[in-house]
Design a protein around this motif. Structure first.
Motif, PDB file in Angstrom:
ATOM      1  N   GLY A 219       0.779  -1.238   0.000  1.00 30.16           N
ATOM      2  CA  GLY A 219       0.000   0.000   0.000  1.00 30.16           C
ATOM      3  C   GLY A 219       0.806   1.280   0.000  1.00 30.16           C
ATOM      4  O   GLY A 219       0.249   2.362   0.165  1.00 30.16           O
ATOM      5  N   GLU A 220       2.120   1.199  -0.221  1.00 25.29           N
ATOM      6  CA  GLU A 220       2.948   2.403  -0.253  1.00 25.29           C
ATOM      7  C   GLU A 220       2.999   2.985  -1.663  1.00 25.29           C
ATOM      8  O   GLU A 220       3.132   2.256  -2.636  1.00 25.29           O
ATOM      9  N   LYS A 221       2.913   4.319  -1.754  1.00 24.51           N
ATOM     10  CA  LYS A 221       2.982   4.997  -3.044  1.00 24.51           C
ATOM     11  C   LYS A 221       4.425   5.099  -3.509  1.00 24.51           C
ATOM     12  O   LYS A 221       5.340   5.319  -2.707  1.00 24.51           O
ATOM     13  N   VAL A 222       4.607   4.970  -4.821  1.00 28.40           N
ATOM     14  CA  VAL A 222       5.906   5.187  -5.460  1.00 28.40           C
ATOM     15  C   VAL A 222       5.669   6.167  -6.603  1.00 28.40           C
ATOM     16  O   VAL A 222       4.930   5.861  -7.532  1.00 28.40           O
TER      17      VAL A 222
ATOM     18  N   ASP B 128       8.981  12.985   7.621  1.00 31.45           N
ATOM     19  CA  ASP B 128       9.639  12.757   6.334  1.00 31.45           C
ATOM     20  C   ASP B 128      10.935  11.942   6.434  1.00 31.45           C
ATOM     21  O   ASP B 128      11.703  11.871   5.486  1.00 31.45           O
ATOM     22  N   GLY B 129      11.155  11.283   7.529  1.00 32.58           N
ATOM     23  CA  GLY B 129      12.392  10.526   7.732  1.00 32.58           C
ATOM     24  C   GLY B 129      12.637   9.427   6.718  1.00 32.58           C
ATOM     25  O   GLY B 129      13.781   9.029   6.499  1.00 32.58           O
ATOM     26  N   ASN B 130      11.604   8.929   6.081  1.00 34.67           N
ATOM     27  CA  ASN B 130      11.764   7.855   5.098  1.00 34.67           C
ATOM     28  C   ASN B 130      11.662   8.333   3.652  1.00 34.67           C
ATOM     29  O   ASN B 130      11.783   7.525   2.729  1.00 34.67           O
ATOM     30  N   LEU B 131      11.442   9.625   3.427  1.00 35.42           N
ATOM     31  CA  LEU B 131      11.259  10.138   2.071  1.00 35.42           C
ATOM     32  C   LEU B 131      12.603  10.175   1.350  1.00 35.42           C
ATOM     33  O   LEU B 131      13.561  10.797   1.818  1.00 35.42           O
TER      34      LEU B 131
ATOM     35  N   MET C  36      10.468   8.180  -6.112  1.00 32.97           N
ATOM     36  CA  MET C  36      10.365   8.778  -4.777  1.00 32.97           C
ATOM     37  C   MET C  36       9.523   7.853  -3.920  1.00 32.97           C
ATOM     38  O   MET C  36       8.399   7.501  -4.291  1.00 32.97           O
ATOM     39  N   ILE C  37      10.099   7.469  -2.798  1.00 31.09           N
ATOM     40  CA  ILE C  37       9.453   6.524  -1.892  1.00 31.09           C
ATOM     41  C   ILE C  37       9.485   7.075  -0.469  1.00 31.09           C
ATOM     42  O   ILE C  37      10.170   8.051  -0.196  1.00 31.09           O
ATOM     43  N   GLY C  38       8.743   6.434   0.392  1.00 30.53           N
ATOM     44  CA  GLY C  38       8.731   6.824   1.797  1.00 30.53           C
ATOM     45  C   GLY C  38       7.635   7.819   2.144  1.00 30.53           C
ATOM     46  O   GLY C  38       7.714   8.524   3.147  1.00 30.53           O
ATOM     47  N   TRP C  39       6.600   7.858   1.311  1.00 28.84           N
ATOM     48  CA  TRP C  39       5.476   8.758   1.555  1.00 28.84           C
ATOM     49  C   TRP C  39       4.700   8.283   2.767  1.00 28.84           C
ATOM     50  O   TRP C  39       4.476   7.102   2.950  1.00 28.84           O
TER      51      TRP C  39
END
Length: 183
Positions: free
Chosen positions: A34-37, A126-129, A149-152
């Motif tokens: 379910g994570e956006k890329v 935003d630590g994972n962006l 871009m990942i980590g949203w």
């Protein structure tokens, strides 16, 4: 550091070799968890080593990113830029993008740090962006560059942030128009 300059850096990473008629393809997707890329691809008319060098050599970065630039290519290194040639890289107006990791001529991962143009919520989360820039040999002296871009995070503020980056490249999509009107 202004947000506009940060976005310019990220977008320039995609348009470094822009040639009339070339297109950037939006191949964004949602992962199985379910994570956006936010994924953008383009094929550039240079071999993989040359494409890599444009991202990792000071003298070549200066040709397309900023008049003042220095890259410390190592895990934990950074890319420093300043758009004002009368300043220095030590100046507070310089932009620093952290290098999380890299694989020679294959991948470089940058840490994206959001600034005050975004809500306190997303700044605090935003630590994972990150932006992953991949280099793939497609033969015949051409290279596919893929920026992901990942980590949203999740929620309305994160949806607006995602749409902001997507809009900067493709203009507003149907899913983002409503969110951006409130950004």
């Amino acid at each position: 550091m202004t947000f506009k300059k940060l976005v310019t850096f990220i977008l320039m990473a995609l348009f470094i070799f822009y040639v009339k008629g070339q297109t950037v393809e939006n191949t964004s997707y949602t992962t199985s968890s379910g994570e956006k890329v936010l994924r953008l691809e383009m094929i550039v008319p240079v071999d993989k080593k040359t494409a890599w060098n444009y991202f990792t050599k000071d003298e070549l970065l200066k040709k397309w990113i900023a008049p003042l630039v220095h890259i410390e290519l190592k895990t934990g290194g950074s890319i420093l830029t300043n758009y004002n040639k009368d300043k220095s890289l030590d100046d507070s107006s310089s932009i620093r993008l952290g290098i999380i990791n890299y694989l020679d001529e294959e991948l470089i991962t940058l840490k994206v740090k959001l600034n005050d143009n975004f809500s306190q919520k997303v700044q605090g989360e935003d630590g994972n962006l990150q932006e992953l820039i991949q280099f793939i040999n497609t033969g015949n002296g051409k290279t596919k560059i893929i920026s992901s871009m990942i980590g949203w995070g999740k929620g309305e503020d994160w949806d607006k942030t995602y749409c902001f980056f997507e809009k900067g490249i493709f203009g507003p999509t149907k899913n983002c128009i409503k969110r951006l009107n409130n950004f």
